[in-house]
Design a protein around this motif. Sequence first.
Motif, PDB file in Angstrom:
ATOM      1  N   UNK A 172       0.829  -1.205   0.000  1.00 38.86           N
ATOM      2  CA  UNK A 172       0.000   0.000   0.000  1.00 38.86           C
ATOM      3  C   UNK A 172       0.864   1.256   0.000  1.00 38.86           C
ATOM      4  N   UNK A 173       1.921   1.253   0.808  1.00 39.76           N
ATOM      5  CA  UNK A 173       2.810   2.425   0.858  1.00 39.76           C
ATOM      6  C   UNK A 173       3.446   2.688  -0.509  1.00 39.76           C
ATOM      7  N   UNK A 174       3.904   1.616  -1.162  1.00 34.73           N
ATOM      8  CA  UNK A 174       4.536   1.786  -2.477  1.00 34.73           C
ATOM      9  C   UNK A 174       3.513   2.303  -3.488  1.00 34.73           C
ATOM     10  N   UNK A 175       2.346   1.659  -3.517  1.00 36.28           N
ATOM     11  CA  UNK A 175       1.313   2.033  -4.493  1.00 36.28           C
ATOM     12  C   UNK A 175       0.837   3.464  -4.265  1.00 36.28           C
ATOM     13  N   UNK A 176       0.586   3.831  -3.008  1.00 38.75           N
ATOM     14  CA  UNK A 176       0.109   5.177  -2.703  1.00 38.75           C
ATOM     15  C   UNK A 176       1.170   6.212  -3.061  1.00 38.75           C
ATOM     16  N   UNK A 177       2.418   5.924  -2.718  1.00 41.24           N
ATOM     17  CA  UNK A 177       3.504   6.858  -3.029  1.00 41.24           C
ATOM     18  C   UNK A 177       3.652   7.038  -4.533  1.00 41.24           C
ATOM     19  N   UNK A 178       3.583   5.948  -5.277  1.00 43.25           N
ATOM     20  CA  UNK A 178       3.716   6.046  -6.736  1.00 43.25           C
ATOM     21  C   UNK A 178       2.560   6.850  -7.327  1.00 43.25           C
ATOM     22  N   UNK A 179       1.369   6.660  -6.794  1.00 40.65           N
ATOM     23  CA  UNK A 179       0.221   7.437  -7.271  1.00 40.65           C
ATOM     24  C   UNK A 179       0.406   8.921  -7.015  1.00 40.65           C
ATOM     25  N   UNK A 180       0.890   9.269  -5.831  1.00 44.09           N
ATOM     26  CA  UNK A 180       1.124  10.678  -5.512  1.00 44.09           C
ATOM     27  C   UNK A 180       2.216  11.266  -6.400  1.00 44.09           C
ATOM     28  N   UNK A 181       3.279  10.503  -6.611  1.00 44.66           N
ATOM     29  CA  UNK A 181       4.353  11.001  -7.474  1.00 44.66           C
ATOM     30  C   UNK A 181       3.848  11.216  -8.901  1.00 44.66           C
ATOM     31  N   UNK A 182       3.039  10.269  -9.364  1.00 50.70           N
ATOM     32  CA  UNK A 182       2.488  10.392 -10.711  1.00 50.70           C
ATOM     33  C   UNK A 182       1.644  11.663 -10.814  1.00 50.70           C
ATOM     34  N   UNK A 183       0.825  11.919  -9.792  1.00 50.15           N
ATOM     35  CA  UNK A 183      -0.043  13.093  -9.794  1.00 50.15           C
ATOM     36  C   UNK A 183       0.781  14.380  -9.798  1.00 50.15           C
ATOM     37  N   UNK A 184       1.844  14.393  -9.000  1.00 45.97           N
ATOM     38  CA  UNK A 184       2.669  15.601  -8.896  1.00 45.97           C
ATOM     39  C   UNK A 184       3.508  15.815 -10.156  1.00 45.97           C
ATOM     40  N   UNK A 185       4.072  14.743 -10.692  1.00 42.78           N
ATOM     41  CA  UNK A 185       5.015  14.881 -11.795  1.00 42.78           C
ATOM     42  C   UNK A 185       4.355  14.886 -13.167  1.00 42.78           C
ATOM     43  N   UNK A 186       3.175  14.318 -13.287  1.00 44.49           N
ATOM     44  CA  UNK A 186       2.550  14.195 -14.604  1.00 44.49           C
ATOM     45  C   UNK A 186       2.304  15.556 -15.257  1.00 44.49           C
TER      46      UNK A 186
END
Length: 193
Positions: A172-186
Amino acid sequence: MRRLGLPLGRLSDEALLAGMATGAPETALAFVRRFQRMVFGIAVAVVDDPQLAEDIAQQTFERAWRHAQVYDSRRGSVKTWLGTITHNLAIDAVRARKATPVSPEDLDALLGIVTRTPEQWALADEAASRIRAAVAGLPRQQARAVVMAGIYGMTARQISEFEGIPLGTAKTRIRTAMGKLRTVLEPERADHD
């Protein structure tokens, strides 16, 4: 030999590690004797080479000695911590042995990377800065998980063991972090395309 009034063999794993961190040779020897079979067993299971496994075991104990002072029991037991160190060193050794030759067709692409122009290097530095800032903006636990997975190549199971958390929590930590990074960087990525 005795330490703290107890025979060294009866000290807890944490006490032996702490003693090793102080540089006490008898404690370090007791620590190695306690875990040498486990460390060698993990290493030989991964690399399938007894000689290389011995080298990895030695590196594991050297690393444990160097980092004993930063060991945090809240993240997992000494056994788990040492096992993770061994496993990671063994995986690194396997990866190093499997050097893949580069085909001549791929050489031009590789040379293009190492001969970038100053402008390309500046853009790369800018991108790296954005990523570092995005990771720094994550909650600490998520940032640790995504760095362990992304930079150190650890699996969710290894992160779970290293952090002393359930496997589902690590995922969950990995998935949530990747989602947040995607949102910020996209949006920034779209600006540069």
